[in-house]
Design a protein around this motif. Sequence first.
Motif, mmCIF file in Angstrom:
data_model
loop_
_atom_site.group_PDB
_atom_site.id
_atom_site.type_symbol
_atom_site.label_atom_id
_atom_site.label_comp_id
_atom_site.label_asym_id
_atom_site.label_seq_id
_atom_site.Cartn_x
_atom_site.Cartn_y
_atom_site.Cartn_z
ATOM 1 N N TRP A 17 15.562 0.036 6.046
ATOM 2 C CA TRP A 17 15.088 1.249 5.375
ATOM 3 C C TRP A 17 16.172 1.891 4.526
ATOM 4 O O TRP A 17 15.884 2.621 3.591
ATOM 5 C CB TRP A 17 14.575 2.258 6.399
ATOM 6 C CG TRP A 17 13.358 1.813 7.130
ATOM 7 C CD1 TRP A 17 12.459 0.869 6.728
ATOM 8 C CD2 TRP A 17 12.895 2.266 8.411
ATOM 9 N NE1 TRP A 17 11.470 0.704 7.668
ATOM 10 C CE2 TRP A 17 11.714 1.548 8.710
ATOM 11 C CE3 TRP A 17 13.362 3.201 9.324
ATOM 12 C CZ2 TRP A 17 10.999 1.744 9.893
ATOM 13 C CZ3 TRP A 17 12.655 3.404 10.508
ATOM 14 C CH2 TRP A 17 11.490 2.682 10.777
ATOM 15 N N THR A 20 15.806 1.568 0.795
ATOM 16 C CA THR A 20 14.682 2.179 0.091
ATOM 17 C C THR A 20 15.139 2.971 -1.126
ATOM 18 O O THR A 20 14.574 2.856 -2.216
ATOM 19 C CB THR A 20 13.887 3.091 1.046
ATOM 20 O OG1 THR A 20 13.407 2.320 2.141
ATOM 21 C CG2 THR A 20 12.709 3.719 0.322
ATOM 22 N N LEU A 211 9.515 -3.361 -0.792
ATOM 23 C CA LEU A 211 9.216 -2.154 -0.020
ATOM 24 C C LEU A 211 7.950 -2.314 0.816
ATOM 25 O O LEU A 211 7.853 -1.744 1.905
ATOM 26 C CB LEU A 211 9.066 -0.951 -0.954
ATOM 27 C CG LEU A 211 10.336 -0.459 -1.640
ATOM 28 C CD1 LEU A 211 10.024 0.741 -2.525
ATOM 29 C CD2 LEU A 211 11.413 -0.104 -0.629
ATOM 30 N N GLY A 215 9.982 -3.654 3.698
ATOM 31 C CA GLY A 215 10.292 -2.280 4.063
ATOM 32 C C GLY A 215 9.180 -1.540 4.763
ATOM 33 O O GLY A 215 9.393 -0.435 5.274
#
Length: 298
Positions: A17, A20, A211, A215
């Motif tokens: 994360w 990000t 993502l 993610g």
Amino acid sequence: MTRTTDILLTAIAPAIWGSTYFVTTEFLPEGYPITLAVLRALPAGLLLLAVTRCLPPRAWIGRVLLLGGLNFAVFWTLLFVAAYHLPGGVAATVTSVQALMVIGMARGWLGTPVRAKAVAAAIAGIFGVGLLLLGPGAAFDPVGFAAALAAAAAMAAGTVLSRKWQPPVPALTFTAWQLSAGGLILLPLSLMVEPPLPALDLVNIGGLVWLGLVGAAMTYWIWFRGVARIEPGAISMLGMMSPVTAVCLGWIWLGQSLSALQLLGAAIVLGSVWLGQRASRPRPLPRPAVRTRQRLVP
């Protein structure tokens, strides 16, 4: 798996994360935070639903909507509001109080005892994140501060309630439900408050794939699996791995320099994460006393 293996595996999620912010700023168009959050959560959730082929039963729909709202819709939206009003380091430092909130919420909702070492580890981690991220440009904005604090509360509540409400399904299915719910909640909000997304190039698509698949789908599956297995206080400390990864990526890929205070902050964060795992470790049950038969001597 052993508890140590579960912790190491779960730590992968917040570490990823940390990418990000880097991926969002370097690979995605600016000015569409909620739309991009929808594109991160909803396709990942629908993909996992297609894999698991299991919809939540009617009795679980309310809980799933609440959890998806807390962990994704509310958390991600407030996080972007905080980022718009505060420097990134200030926002991340404020949201790191989530670890303390989890300890308090776990005491009230799960009956988990509050341990002094766990509280000390959380406070040390917040201090370390501050050293790692706060710079001379740090500024206070009441709207941004309130948004960051509310985002931390939403994620803390989502973590504790995800532990409290464990459905009789695998973690992958539970992740699919929550991601889909969060994406569906965010979808109408993105259509109301943001303009249409411009045409995406291959770089943008690559960022969204990262993502969404990595993610969101993979990491939240790992995270919710850990939530079901690891004590709330311990798992909340793992979230502090995220800013460490973000700073490392800035140093490696963007050529950003690291000061001595930042290195000290990173060391404090890693030390607090380690201490948090030990402090929240379940205490072994005392062994029952073994009765020995006495011999009667005439």
